[in-house]
Scaffold this motif. Sequence first.
Motif, PDB file in Angstrom:
ATOM      1  N   THR A 260       1.379   3.669   9.407  1.00 32.68           N
ATOM      2  CA  THR A 260       0.567   4.390   8.431  1.00 32.68           C
ATOM      3  C   THR A 260       0.687   5.876   8.722  1.00 32.68           C
ATOM      4  OG1 THR A 260      -1.025   2.581   8.200  1.00 32.68           O
ATOM      5  CG2 THR A 260      -1.751   4.767   7.508  1.00 32.68           C
ATOM      6  N   PHE A 261       1.022   6.660   7.688  1.00 33.75           N
ATOM      7  CA  PHE A 261       1.149   8.106   7.824  1.00 33.75           C
ATOM      8  C   PHE A 261       0.153   8.786   6.893  1.00 33.75           C
ATOM      9  CE2 PHE A 261       5.263   6.511   9.154  1.00 33.75           C
ATOM     10  CZ  PHE A 261       5.592   7.314  10.233  1.00 33.75           C
ATOM     11  N   VAL A 262      -0.574   9.770   7.432  1.00 31.74           N
ATOM     12  CA  VAL A 262      -1.469  10.599   6.625  1.00 31.74           C
ATOM     13  C   VAL A 262      -1.082  12.046   6.902  1.00 31.74           C
ATOM     14  CG1 VAL A 262      -3.860  11.160   6.063  1.00 31.74           C
ATOM     15  CG2 VAL A 262      -3.301   8.870   6.918  1.00 31.74           C
ATOM     16  N   MET A 263      -0.581  12.769   5.883  1.00 33.69           N
ATOM     17  CA  MET A 263      -0.053  14.104   6.135  1.00 33.69           C
ATOM     18  C   MET A 263       0.035  14.917   4.847  1.00 33.69           C
ATOM     19  SD  MET A 263       3.984  13.178   6.707  1.00 33.69           S
ATOM     20  CE  MET A 263       3.620  12.366   8.250  1.00 33.69           C
ATOM     21  N   ALA A 264       0.189  16.241   5.031  1.00 31.01           N
ATOM     22  CA  ALA A 264       0.391  17.164   3.913  1.00 31.01           C
ATOM     23  C   ALA A 264       1.626  18.007   4.216  1.00 31.01           C
ATOM     24  CB  ALA A 264      -0.828  18.062   3.718  1.00 31.01           C
ATOM     25  N   ALA A 273      12.415   2.957   5.686  1.00 26.20           N
ATOM     26  CA  ALA A 273      11.033   2.602   6.016  1.00 26.20           C
ATOM     27  C   ALA A 273      10.733   1.220   5.453  1.00 26.20           C
ATOM     28  CB  ALA A 273      10.061   3.628   5.449  1.00 26.20           C
ATOM     29  N   ARG A 274       9.968   0.440   6.224  1.00 27.86           N
ATOM     30  CA  ARG A 274       9.635  -0.920   5.817  1.00 27.86           C
ATOM     31  C   ARG A 274       8.154  -1.175   6.072  1.00 27.86           C
ATOM     32  NH1 ARG A 274      14.068  -0.297   8.445  1.00 27.86           N
ATOM     33  NH2 ARG A 274      13.068  -0.630  10.459  1.00 27.86           N
ATOM     34  N   ALA A 275       7.492  -1.763   5.059  1.00 26.43           N
ATOM     35  CA  ALA A 275       6.084  -2.167   5.192  1.00 26.43           C
ATOM     36  C   ALA A 275       5.240  -1.044   5.780  1.00 26.43           C
ATOM     37  CB  ALA A 275       5.980  -3.426   6.059  1.00 26.43           C
ATOM     38  N   THR A 276       5.303   0.129   5.194  1.00 28.98           N
ATOM     39  CA  THR A 276       4.611   1.312   5.714  1.00 28.98           C
ATOM     40  C   THR A 276       3.847   1.993   4.587  1.00 28.98           C
ATOM     41  OG1 THR A 276       6.211   1.663   7.490  1.00 28.98           O
ATOM     42  CG2 THR A 276       4.967   3.579   6.768  1.00 28.98           C
ATOM     43  N   ASP A 277       2.647   2.495   4.901  1.00 29.23           N
ATOM     44  CA  ASP A 277       1.798   3.186   3.929  1.00 29.23           C
ATOM     45  C   ASP A 277       1.818   4.685   4.181  1.00 29.23           C
ATOM     46  OD1 ASP A 277       1.196   0.672   3.023  1.00 29.23           O
ATOM     47  OD2 ASP A 277      -0.818   0.601   3.911  1.00 29.23           O
ATOM     48  N   PHE A 278       1.830   5.460   3.075  1.00 29.10           N
ATOM     49  CA  PHE A 278       1.859   6.913   3.162  1.00 29.10           C
ATOM     50  C   PHE A 278       0.708   7.494   2.338  1.00 29.10           C
ATOM     51  CE2 PHE A 278       6.171   5.421   3.833  1.00 29.10           C
ATOM     52  CZ  PHE A 278       6.605   6.177   4.912  1.00 29.10           C
ATOM     53  N   TYR A 279      -0.167   8.257   2.996  1.00 29.06           N
ATOM     54  CA  TYR A 279      -1.265   8.963   2.339  1.00 29.06           C
ATOM     55  C   TYR A 279      -0.896  10.447   2.345  1.00 29.06           C
ATOM     56  CZ  TYR A 279      -3.957   4.634   2.735  1.00 29.06           C
ATOM     57  OH  TYR A 279      -4.395   3.342   2.617  1.00 29.06           O
ATOM     58  N   LEU A 280      -0.531  10.974   1.145  1.00 26.28           N
ATOM     59  CA  LEU A 280       0.163  12.248   1.113  1.00 26.28           C
ATOM     60  C   LEU A 280      -0.510  13.282   0.225  1.00 26.28           C
ATOM     61  CD1 LEU A 280       3.832  10.937   0.647  1.00 26.28           C
ATOM     62  CD2 LEU A 280       2.616  11.346   2.802  1.00 26.28           C
ATOM     63  N   PHE A 296       2.035   4.126  -1.453  1.00 23.92           N
ATOM     64  CA  PHE A 296       1.607   5.515  -1.458  1.00 23.92           C
ATOM     65  C   PHE A 296       0.182   5.629  -1.987  1.00 23.92           C
ATOM     66  CE2 PHE A 296       6.158   5.564  -1.415  1.00 23.92           C
ATOM     67  CZ  PHE A 296       6.491   6.645  -0.625  1.00 23.92           C
ATOM     68  N   ALA A 297      -0.527   6.629  -1.428  1.00 21.94           N
ATOM     69  CA  ALA A 297      -1.915   6.881  -1.813  1.00 21.94           C
ATOM     70  C   ALA A 297      -2.201   8.366  -1.581  1.00 21.94           C
ATOM     71  CB  ALA A 297      -2.865   5.999  -0.995  1.00 21.94           C
ATOM     72  N   PRO A 298      -3.335   8.865  -2.113  1.00 21.25           N
ATOM     73  CA  PRO A 298      -3.648  10.287  -1.934  1.00 21.25           C
ATOM     74  C   PRO A 298      -4.066  10.617  -0.503  1.00 21.25           C
ATOM     75  CG  PRO A 298      -5.410   9.195  -3.123  1.00 21.25           C
ATOM     76  CD  PRO A 298      -4.300   8.203  -3.010  1.00 21.25           C
ATOM     77  N   HIS A 299      -3.928  11.882  -0.174  1.00 21.85           N
ATOM     78  CA  HIS A 299      -4.253  12.414   1.156  1.00 21.85           C
ATOM     79  C   HIS A 299      -5.680  12.038   1.549  1.00 21.85           C
ATOM     80  CE1 HIS A 299      -5.064  15.876   4.008  1.00 21.85           C
ATOM     81  NE2 HIS A 299      -3.922  15.416   4.458  1.00 21.85           N
ATOM     82  N   ALA A 300      -5.874  11.683   2.823  1.00 23.33           N
ATOM     83  CA  ALA A 300      -7.196  11.219   3.275  1.00 23.33           C
ATOM     84  C   ALA A 300      -7.431  11.636   4.720  1.00 23.33           C
ATOM     85  CB  ALA A 300      -7.298   9.699   3.130  1.00 23.33           C
ATOM     86  N   LEU A 301      -7.371  12.941   4.995  1.00 24.00           N
ATOM     87  CA  LEU A 301      -7.535  13.427   6.371  1.00 24.00           C
ATOM     88  C   LEU A 301      -8.516  14.590   6.395  1.00 24.00           C
ATOM     89  CD1 LEU A 301      -6.601  13.215   9.338  1.00 24.00           C
ATOM     90  CD2 LEU A 301      -4.842  14.910   8.797  1.00 24.00           C
ATOM     91  N   LYS A 302      -9.305  14.626   7.474  1.00 29.40           N
ATOM     92  CA  LYS A 302     -10.297  15.690   7.629  1.00 29.40           C
ATOM     93  C   LYS A 302     -10.434  16.033   9.103  1.00 29.40           C
ATOM     94  CE  LYS A 302     -15.233  16.638   6.920  1.00 29.40           C
ATOM     95  NZ  LYS A 302     -16.520  16.077   6.440  1.00 29.40           N
ATOM     96  N   TRP A 322       1.951  12.616  -4.913  1.00 26.68           N
ATOM     97  CA  TRP A 322       1.987  11.445  -4.033  1.00 26.68           C
ATOM     98  C   TRP A 322       2.312  10.179  -4.824  1.00 26.68           C
ATOM     99  CZ3 TRP A 322      -1.402   7.572  -5.304  1.00 26.68           C
ATOM    100  CH2 TRP A 322      -2.494   7.931  -6.104  1.00 26.68           C
ATOM    101  N   ALA A 323       2.019  10.195  -6.128  1.00 26.28           N
ATOM    102  CA  ALA A 323       2.276   9.020  -6.970  1.00 26.28           C
ATOM    103  C   ALA A 323       3.592   9.123  -7.727  1.00 26.28           C
ATOM    104  CB  ALA A 323       1.127   8.826  -7.958  1.00 26.28           C
ATOM    105  N   ASN A 324       4.309  10.245  -7.605  1.00 18.85           N
ATOM    106  CA  ASN A 324       5.562  10.447  -8.333  1.00 18.85           C
ATOM    107  C   ASN A 324       6.736  10.354  -7.353  1.00 18.85           C
ATOM    108  OD1 ASN A 324       4.100  10.985 -10.711  1.00 18.85           O
ATOM    109  ND2 ASN A 324       3.839  13.121 -10.101  1.00 18.85           N
ATOM    110  N   VAL A 325       7.094   9.142  -7.005  1.00 19.61           N
ATOM    111  CA  VAL A 325       8.081   8.905  -5.956  1.00 19.61           C
ATOM    112  C   VAL A 325       9.467   8.717  -6.575  1.00 19.61           C
ATOM    113  CG1 VAL A 325       8.718   7.413  -4.016  1.00 19.61           C
ATOM    114  CG2 VAL A 325       6.305   7.841  -4.541  1.00 19.61           C
TER     115      VAL A 325
END
Length: 357
Positions: A260-264, A273-280, A296-302, A322-325
């Motif tokens: 799982t990656f959460v980044m900007a 990449a296999r079976a991996t989620d990206f919050y971007l 893919f999902a929206p950024h979720a970090l604080k 993030w939704a336009n891959v």
Amino acid sequence: MESEPEQPKAAAGMEPEPEQPKSAGGGAHRKHLAMLERLSKRSSSAAAGGASSDSNGTSPVEAFLARFAAAKLAAESALSACRASTPEGDAATSLAAAAAAIDSLDRLVAESSHALPPYELRSALATAADLRAAHRAAASEIRPKKSFSFRNKSRVPKNPPQDPATVPPPQPPPPEQPKPRIDAILPGFGFRGRNGATLVKDLRVSNDKDGDFTLADLVSCEVYLKGKCRALYVHKLRDCRVFVGAVLGSVLIEDVEGCTFVMAAHQIRIHEARATDFYLRVRSRPIIEDCSGVKFAPHALKYDGIDEDLKESGLEEETGNWANVDDFKWLRAVQSPNWCLVPEEERLQTVDISEIH
């Protein structure tokens, strides 16, 4: 238009001088030359004005293409030097120089990605990816090779009788030179070769802040990076959770699974990449290649200070990219089967890492 100069009148009762037609022709010739000179001056002035206008009015795309061509040439020259180097000589230096040239190309594309048309961006990204692959291939090829030489056949009998006491013990074969690992040539400082660890780095107080950062050969790790880095390189991660504040340029992710990656970042490229989620949160469209089961999902970090880090990195706006891959290995008009969006009910809530030190 200038009037033709008057010709002297012939005296009464006298025949015109025989050179008068020649004089009239010479006047017309001078008139023609004067006109050509004026036109030449106007053309020169217009050309100078046009050149000045071109130099001052160059579009951002034209300026990028000129800079990109120069950076590409520098990277190709560095790769040529790599191929000509030897393991015993300047191989390490050549590899590092080529990596730095390709990094410069990546940063240029990342900085200009928001102003480029889709075709130009795709072409630039494909070129950068090809150069990166060529660098990896050059690194894998540079290793000591066994020397070969012709040997004269000995006329000594193949199995001469020997005293058992004088027979030397068999010698073990020489160790094979290990093949260079890809993570060993990835640029920047970072975390490498860890298993089951919690890895924390505050780039805001680091001596190496705003540089390149690398994550390589990590298994079942949790990674927390606060602050900003110039570029992020990720290679061969398994079952990891990665939280990154802001990346000023590009992120390159290769060979990850179950993560799982959460980044900007300004630009994110994902390979294998296999079976991996990206919050971007990303300025340009994320790019995937040779991937499967990625979501893919929206950024979720604080964390305390993340708003300032995002603003200073030009990432304060949510672009929705993030939704336009873009799947470079899926050219059909229908949706690629290799990626999808994380269902809303399954998405991570905002992750606060303020208290993680």
